[in-house]
Write a protein that holds these residues in place. Sequence first.
Motif, PDB file in Angstrom:
ATOM      1  N   THR A  34      15.926 -11.858 -22.749  1.00 44.53           N
ATOM      2  CA  THR A  34      15.545 -10.491 -23.115  1.00 44.53           C
ATOM      3  C   THR A  34      15.104  -9.768 -21.856  1.00 44.53           C
ATOM      4  O   THR A  34      14.350 -10.305 -21.048  1.00 44.53           O
ATOM      5  CB  THR A  34      14.416 -10.485 -24.158  1.00 44.53           C
ATOM      6  N   ARG A  35      15.606  -8.551 -21.716  1.00 44.50           N
ATOM      7  CA  ARG A  35      15.249  -7.741 -20.545  1.00 44.50           C
ATOM      8  C   ARG A  35      14.641  -6.431 -21.025  1.00 44.50           C
ATOM      9  O   ARG A  35      15.169  -5.785 -21.947  1.00 44.50           O
ATOM     10  CB  ARG A  35      16.486  -7.463 -19.697  1.00 44.50           C
ATOM     11  N   PHE A  36      13.527  -6.064 -20.420  1.00 43.13           N
ATOM     12  CA  PHE A  36      12.890  -4.796 -20.780  1.00 43.13           C
ATOM     13  C   PHE A  36      12.165  -4.204 -19.587  1.00 43.13           C
ATOM     14  O   PHE A  36      11.813  -4.911 -18.634  1.00 43.13           O
ATOM     15  CB  PHE A  36      11.933  -4.982 -21.971  1.00 43.13           C
ATOM     16  N   LEU A  37      11.950  -2.889 -19.652  1.00 42.73           N
ATOM     17  CA  LEU A  37      11.143  -2.196 -18.662  1.00 42.73           C
ATOM     18  C   LEU A  37       9.734  -2.061 -19.203  1.00 42.73           C
ATOM     19  O   LEU A  37       9.520  -1.540 -20.300  1.00 42.73           O
ATOM     20  CB  LEU A  37      11.722  -0.818 -18.359  1.00 42.73           C
ATOM     21  N   GLN A  38       8.780  -2.567 -18.440  1.00 41.27           N
ATOM     22  CA  GLN A  38       7.364  -2.450 -18.785  1.00 41.27           C
ATOM     23  C   GLN A  38       6.777  -1.326 -17.936  1.00 41.27           C
ATOM     24  O   GLN A  38       6.823  -1.380 -16.699  1.00 41.27           O
ATOM     25  CB  GLN A  38       6.643  -3.774 -18.507  1.00 41.27           C
ATOM     26  N   ILE A  39       6.239  -0.310 -18.613  1.00 37.23           N
ATOM     27  CA  ILE A  39       5.794   0.913 -17.957  1.00 37.23           C
ATOM     28  C   ILE A  39       4.329   1.158 -18.300  1.00 37.23           C
ATOM     29  O   ILE A  39       3.955   1.116 -19.476  1.00 37.23           O
ATOM     30  CB  ILE A  39       6.655   2.107 -18.426  1.00 37.23           C
ATOM     31  N   TRP A  40       3.518   1.392 -17.294  1.00 36.65           N
ATOM     32  CA  TRP A  40       2.102   1.713 -17.504  1.00 36.65           C
ATOM     33  C   TRP A  40       1.836   3.123 -16.986  1.00 36.65           C
ATOM     34  O   TRP A  40       2.199   3.469 -15.855  1.00 36.65           O
ATOM     35  CB  TRP A  40       1.184   0.751 -16.758  1.00 36.65           C
ATOM     36  N   PRO A  53       0.807  -1.227   0.000  1.00 37.73           N
ATOM     37  CA  PRO A  53       0.000   0.000   0.000  1.00 37.73           C
ATOM     38  C   PRO A  53       0.836   1.270   0.000  1.00 37.73           C
ATOM     39  O   PRO A  53       0.327   2.343  -0.333  1.00 37.73           O
ATOM     40  CB  PRO A  53      -0.835  -0.123   1.277  1.00 37.73           C
ATOM     41  N   GLU A  54       2.121   1.177   0.338  1.00 35.12           N
ATOM     42  CA  GLU A  54       3.005   2.342   0.323  1.00 35.12           C
ATOM     43  C   GLU A  54       3.533   2.637  -1.073  1.00 35.12           C
ATOM     44  O   GLU A  54       4.117   3.700  -1.314  1.00 35.12           O
ATOM     45  CB  GLU A  54       4.185   2.110   1.282  1.00 35.12           C
ATOM     46  N   HIS A  55       3.338   1.691  -1.998  1.00 37.50           N
ATOM     47  CA  HIS A  55       3.886   1.853  -3.350  1.00 37.50           C
ATOM     48  C   HIS A  55       2.838   1.414  -4.365  1.00 37.50           C
ATOM     49  O   HIS A  55       2.895   0.318  -4.928  1.00 37.50           O
ATOM     50  CB  HIS A  55       5.173   1.045  -3.506  1.00 37.50           C
ATOM     51  N   MET A  56       1.875   2.313  -4.612  1.00 35.47           N
ATOM     52  CA  MET A  56       0.778   2.022  -5.536  1.00 35.47           C
ATOM     53  C   MET A  56       0.930   2.755  -6.867  1.00 35.47           C
ATOM     54  O   MET A  56       0.130   2.570  -7.778  1.00 35.47           O
ATOM     55  CB  MET A  56      -0.544   2.410  -4.891  1.00 35.47           C
ATOM     56  N   GLY A  57       1.936   3.581  -6.992  1.00 32.50           N
ATOM     57  CA  GLY A  57       2.154   4.376  -8.186  1.00 32.50           C
ATOM     58  C   GLY A  57       2.639   5.752  -7.778  1.00 32.50           C
ATOM     59  O   GLY A  57       2.826   6.048  -6.586  1.00 32.50           O
ATOM     60  N   PHE A  58       2.855   6.588  -8.790  1.00 31.69           N
ATOM     61  CA  PHE A  58       3.324   7.947  -8.544  1.00 31.69           C
ATOM     62  C   PHE A  58       2.658   8.835  -9.582  1.00 31.69           C
ATOM     63  O   PHE A  58       2.928   8.707 -10.778  1.00 31.69           O
ATOM     64  CB  PHE A  58       4.857   8.006  -8.663  1.00 31.69           C
ATOM     65  N   SER A  59       1.749   9.717  -9.134  1.00 32.93           N
ATOM     66  CA  SER A  59       0.917  10.480 -10.057  1.00 32.93           C
ATOM     67  C   SER A  59       0.202   9.485 -10.980  1.00 32.93           C
ATOM     68  O   SER A  59      -0.398   8.530 -10.498  1.00 32.93           O
ATOM     69  CB  SER A  59       1.768  11.497 -10.824  1.00 32.93           C
ATOM     70  N   VAL A  60       0.278   9.679 -12.300  1.00 32.86           N
ATOM     71  CA  VAL A  60      -0.389   8.775 -13.244  1.00 32.86           C
ATOM     72  C   VAL A  60       0.503   7.603 -13.650  1.00 32.86           C
ATOM     73  O   VAL A  60       0.102   6.745 -14.435  1.00 32.86           O
ATOM     74  CB  VAL A  60      -0.857   9.527 -14.500  1.00 32.86           C
ATOM     75  N   LEU A  61       1.724   7.560 -13.112  1.00 27.49           N
ATOM     76  CA  LEU A  61       2.629   6.439 -13.374  1.00 27.49           C
ATOM     77  C   LEU A  61       2.216   5.267 -12.488  1.00 27.49           C
ATOM     78  O   LEU A  61       2.255   5.357 -11.262  1.00 27.49           O
ATOM     79  CB  LEU A  61       4.069   6.858 -13.070  1.00 27.49           C
ATOM     80  N   ASP A 112      -7.658   1.013 -21.601  1.00 34.49           N
ATOM     81  CA  ASP A 112      -7.495   2.300 -20.921  1.00 34.49           C
ATOM     82  C   ASP A 112      -6.170   2.395 -20.161  1.00 34.49           C
ATOM     83  O   ASP A 112      -6.125   2.685 -18.968  1.00 34.49           O
ATOM     84  CB  ASP A 112      -8.674   2.540 -19.970  1.00 34.49           C
ATOM     85  N   MET A 113      -5.078   2.143 -20.891  1.00 36.16           N
ATOM     86  CA  MET A 113      -3.745   2.272 -20.316  1.00 36.16           C
ATOM     87  C   MET A 113      -2.760   2.572 -21.443  1.00 36.16           C
ATOM     88  O   MET A 113      -2.886   2.042 -22.547  1.00 36.16           O
ATOM     89  CB  MET A 113      -3.338   0.989 -19.588  1.00 36.16           C
ATOM     90  N   GLU A 114      -1.794   3.450 -21.165  1.00 39.01           N
ATOM     91  CA  GLU A 114      -0.673   3.698 -22.071  1.00 39.01           C
ATOM     92  C   GLU A 114       0.474   2.797 -21.605  1.00 39.01           C
ATOM     93  O   GLU A 114       0.976   2.948 -20.485  1.00 39.01           O
ATOM     94  CB  GLU A 114      -0.253   5.164 -22.032  1.00 39.01           C
ATOM     95  N   ILE A 115       0.877   1.848 -22.453  1.00 39.95           N
ATOM     96  CA  ILE A 115       1.845   0.822 -22.065  1.00 39.95           C
ATOM     97  C   ILE A 115       3.119   1.005 -22.891  1.00 39.95           C
ATOM     98  O   ILE A 115       3.086   0.916 -24.123  1.00 39.95           O
ATOM     99  CB  ILE A 115       1.261  -0.586 -22.254  1.00 39.95           C
ATOM    100  N   ILE A 116       4.222   1.258 -22.200  1.00 36.81           N
ATOM    101  CA  ILE A 116       5.510   1.498 -22.845  1.00 36.81           C
ATOM    102  C   ILE A 116       6.447   0.346 -22.519  1.00 36.81           C
ATOM    103  O   ILE A 116       6.553  -0.069 -21.361  1.00 36.81           O
ATOM    104  CB  ILE A 116       6.120   2.820 -22.356  1.00 36.81           C
ATOM    105  N   SER A 117       7.112  -0.169 -23.543  1.00 38.64           N
ATOM    106  CA  SER A 117       8.160  -1.179 -23.352  1.00 38.64           C
ATOM    107  C   SER A 117       9.476  -0.583 -23.834  1.00 38.64           C
ATOM    108  O   SER A 117       9.570  -0.115 -24.974  1.00 38.64           O
ATOM    109  CB  SER A 117       7.844  -2.461 -24.131  1.00 38.64           C
ATOM    110  N   TYR A 118      10.474  -0.598 -22.958  1.00 43.28           N
ATOM    111  CA  TYR A 118      11.806  -0.091 -23.292  1.00 43.28           C
ATOM    112  C   TYR A 118      12.773  -1.257 -23.170  1.00 43.28           C
ATOM    113  O   TYR A 118      13.044  -1.747 -22.070  1.00 43.28           O
ATOM    114  CB  TYR A 118      12.181   1.054 -22.353  1.00 43.28           C
ATOM    115  N   VAL A 119      13.272  -1.734 -24.310  1.00 45.79           N
ATOM    116  CA  VAL A 119      14.065  -2.971 -24.337  1.00 45.79           C
ATOM    117  C   VAL A 119      15.523  -2.641 -24.024  1.00 45.79           C
ATOM    118  O   VAL A 119      16.148  -1.815 -24.689  1.00 45.79           O
ATOM    119  CB  VAL A 119      13.930  -3.686 -25.689  1.00 45.79           C
TER     120      VAL A 119
END
Length: 230
Positions: free
Chosen positions: A112-118, A32-40, A61-68
């Motif tokens: 393969t390693r990537f950052l998945q960002i919503w 519960p201390e880490h649910m997101g930050f603003s709209v991130l 209803d989500m903007e999903i970014i993958s940074y490989v």
Amino acid sequence: MPSIRRGSERGQVNLGWLNSLHTFSFGHYYDPEHMGFSVLRVINDDTVAPGMGFDTHGHRDMEIISYVLQGALEHKDSKGNHHIIPAGEVQLMSAGTGIAHSEYNYFATEPTRFLQIWIRPGSKGLSPGYAQAKIKQEGPLTPLATPGGQHGSLVIHQDASLYRLKLSEGETYTLNADNRWGYLHLVEGSAQTAEICLEPGDAMGLTAQESATVTATAPLEALWFELPPG
């Protein structure tokens, strides 16, 4: 005072084929201390075993970014998109009214390693969309995703921007989101601010009017988010 999220304290899920580190609550990991930050809403550091991946599943209803970061992802979706995303490229999928997709490690012999960002969109019910690009670094801070697609960046449907920060050892940069919130996620290297040392996986959140000067203590790559006040 900036808020700090240590990479070593992130939630971890290891499924054998997937090793994932969660900056914010996600799936079976709940804090519960880490649910997101603003709209991130999500930053997952995902390492996928050779030839393995995420079977077809849906989003809306989500903007999903993958940074490989290493290897390559193979993407297929219900809108007919089929693409390979190699290391260094960024992908943005607007889920909108609904889209189903799969993501697999393109390689059979290496991970393969990537950052998945919503990021939550500015409004619901948008038309689904897809884009990817290899964006050349121009100076220390280069936009990867912005509302208007500035400087060749991908277009995100939110009053939010994502930048890649790159610094050589000893180089200094001041982060300031003015009346917005800012979030720095360290990908590699290390940095020192006036108060703290940041290592890979660490993150730092700034609220309106806060700023932080970071000095790279090793060649640094990080993602910097500018976000609406939470």
